[in-house]
Enzyme design. Structure first.
Site, PDB file in Angstrom:
ATOM      1  N   ASP A 184      29.788  23.672  -8.940  1.00 45.86           N
ATOM      2  CA  ASP A 184      28.333  23.731  -8.726  1.00 45.86           C
ATOM      3  C   ASP A 184      27.748  22.339  -8.509  1.00 45.86           C
ATOM      4  O   ASP A 184      27.922  21.442  -9.327  1.00 45.86           O
ATOM      5  CB  ASP A 184      27.678  24.416  -9.929  1.00 45.86           C
ATOM      6  CG  ASP A 184      28.118  25.866 -10.019  1.00 45.86           C
ATOM      7  OD1 ASP A 184      28.033  26.550  -8.992  1.00 45.86           O
ATOM      8  OD2 ASP A 184      28.563  26.290 -11.099  1.00 45.86           O
TER       9      ASP A 184
ATOM     10  N   ASP B 114      34.918  19.768  -9.028  1.00 43.51           N
ATOM     11  CA  ASP B 114      33.861  20.508  -9.693  1.00 43.51           C
ATOM     12  C   ASP B 114      33.314  21.503  -8.653  1.00 43.51           C
ATOM     13  O   ASP B 114      33.553  21.351  -7.446  1.00 43.51           O
ATOM     14  CB  ASP B 114      32.765  19.519 -10.125  1.00 43.51           C
ATOM     15  CG  ASP B 114      31.505  20.226 -10.563  1.00 43.51           C
ATOM     16  OD1 ASP B 114      31.600  21.130 -11.408  1.00 43.51           O
ATOM     17  OD2 ASP B 114      30.421  19.882 -10.044  1.00 43.51           O
TER      18      ASP B 114
HETATM   19  C1  XBP Z   1      27.694  24.110 -13.596  1.00 40.01           C
HETATM   20  C2  XBP Z   1      27.166  24.914 -14.702  1.00 40.01           C
HETATM   21  C3  XBP Z   1      27.128  26.374 -14.593  1.00 40.01           C
HETATM   22  C4  XBP Z   1      26.152  26.923 -13.567  1.00 40.01           C
HETATM   23  C5  XBP Z   1      25.906  28.379 -13.790  1.00 40.01           C
HETATM   24  O1  XBP Z   1      29.079  24.199 -13.542  1.00 40.01           O
HETATM   25  O2  XBP Z   1      26.793  24.370 -15.714  1.00 40.01           O
HETATM   26  O3  XBP Z   1      26.736  26.853 -15.852  1.00 40.01           O
HETATM   27  O4  XBP Z   1      24.903  26.275 -13.692  1.00 40.01           O
HETATM   28  O5  XBP Z   1      27.085  29.107 -13.825  1.00 40.01           O
HETATM   29  P1  XBP Z   1      30.001  23.091 -12.748  1.00 40.01           P
HETATM   30  P2  XBP Z   1      27.347  30.171 -15.003  1.00 40.01           P
HETATM   31  O6  XBP Z   1      29.131  22.022 -12.203  1.00 40.01           O
HETATM   32  O7  XBP Z   1      30.956  22.589 -13.802  1.00 40.01           O
HETATM   33  O8  XBP Z   1      30.724  23.857 -11.663  1.00 40.01           O
HETATM   34  O9  XBP Z   1      26.110  30.984 -15.152  1.00 40.01           O
HETATM   35  O10 XBP Z   1      28.527  30.982 -14.506  1.00 40.01           O
HETATM   36  O11 XBP Z   1      27.677  29.375 -16.237  1.00 40.01           O
HETATM   37 MG    MG Z   2      28.530  20.294 -11.074  1.00 41.23          MG
END
Ligand code: XBP
Ligand code: MG
Length: 256
Positions: free
Chosen positions: A10, A8
């Site tokens: 973020d 993953d």
């Molecule tokens: C996390 C998310 C993303 C980010 C924002 O993604 O939900 O939406 O908060 O990015 P992950 P965007 O943990 O799966 O990597 O604005 O590009 O959606």
């Molecule tokens: Mg995440």
């Protein structure tokens, strides 16, 4: 046998949610003259909605219905807002402000050197992934990660399993040959429902969230100077979640 790590992005690779995306959302609101502001506490709540665009729609519907005159204008405005937010996010990441969490680079380097496949399964965009990996690994990250699956490339974002199922398809591997690394309940649900064992490293926003079904749920990967701790298949654990440790946990799940 463990053949691939699927990361993953973020919250797992870096604390991008609090210090990157949230800040960029607020910068975008200011740039277009909206009096919206997402503080840390509100953002923790809003993170239950995965996807930045979806999060904006949710906020507009639940908290700020007066921001736009009608639904059509709102959808156009939100799409534009999301694009502006991602431009700000790209600048924050390129400035070097979004360092990987401790142990992440070491694990990636170790897994690559050991011949494991590396993949990304994320809700964010390919451009945001590239910005973060470029800043922390360098341009050669593209030679190391054979698969990157982003939220908009599949029908349903996490907690649906789509990004993981697509990653498995592109890797050409079975779920039990892989391990997912996640930081959130939605990410854990996505990995688990695709059948992939999931190691959870809690991020700043998921310290107390339930993580039922995780292979192990720990505070981070840890380093020798600052070991991690948490719950493993064998009970409470303290240490460094390096590749040998990941292989041991994986082998305990699926003894050969
Ligand atoms: C996390 C998310 C993303 C980010 C924002 O993604 O939900 O939406 O908060 O990015 P992950 P965007 O943990 O799966 O990597 O604005 O590009 O959606
Ligand atoms: Mg995440």
């Amino acid at each position: 046998m463990l053949r691939a790590l699927i990361f993953d992005v973020d919250g797992t690779l870096a604390e991008t949610e609090r210090d990157g995306h949230r800040v960029a959302f607020n910068e975008a609101f200011a740039a277009v003259g909206l009096d919206w502001h997402w503080d840390d506490r509100l953002y923790a709540e809003l993170l239950k909605v995965t996807g930045g665009r979806e999060r904006l729609v949710h906020y507009w519907q639940a908290y700020a219905p007066g921001g736009f005159s009608d639904d059509a204008e709102a959808m156009r405005g939100i799409a534009q807002l999301h694009q502006i937010k991602n431009e700000h996010y790209g600048r924050i990441v390129a400035s070097g402000a979004m360092a990987f969490r401790p142990g992440i680079l070491a694990l990636i380097e170790e897994a690559h050197a050991a011949g494991l496949a590396l993949a990304v399964a994320t809700t964010t965009t390919p451009a945001n992934v590239a910005a973060l990996l470029n800043a922390n690994i360098g341009a050669h990250w593209r030679d190391w990660f054979s698969v990157v699956v982003a939220g908009d490339e599949v029908p349903h974002k996490k907690p649906a399993p789509d990004v993981y199922l697509e990653a498995l398809r592109q890797l050409g591997l079975r779920a039990d040959e892989c391990m997912a690394l996640e930081d959130s309940t939605a990410g854990l649900a996505a990995a688990s429902s695709s059948g992939i064992p999931c190691l959870v490293t809690r991020c700043v926003y998921t310290q107390t969230d339930p993580m039922d079904g995780a292979m192990a749920c720990i505070s981070g990967l840890g380093t020798r100077q600052s070991p991690a701790h948490g719950e493993s298949p064998n009970g409470h654990w303290t240490g460094v979640a390096d590749l040998s440790q990941l292989r041991r946990w994986h082998a305990e799940l699926s003894p050969t």
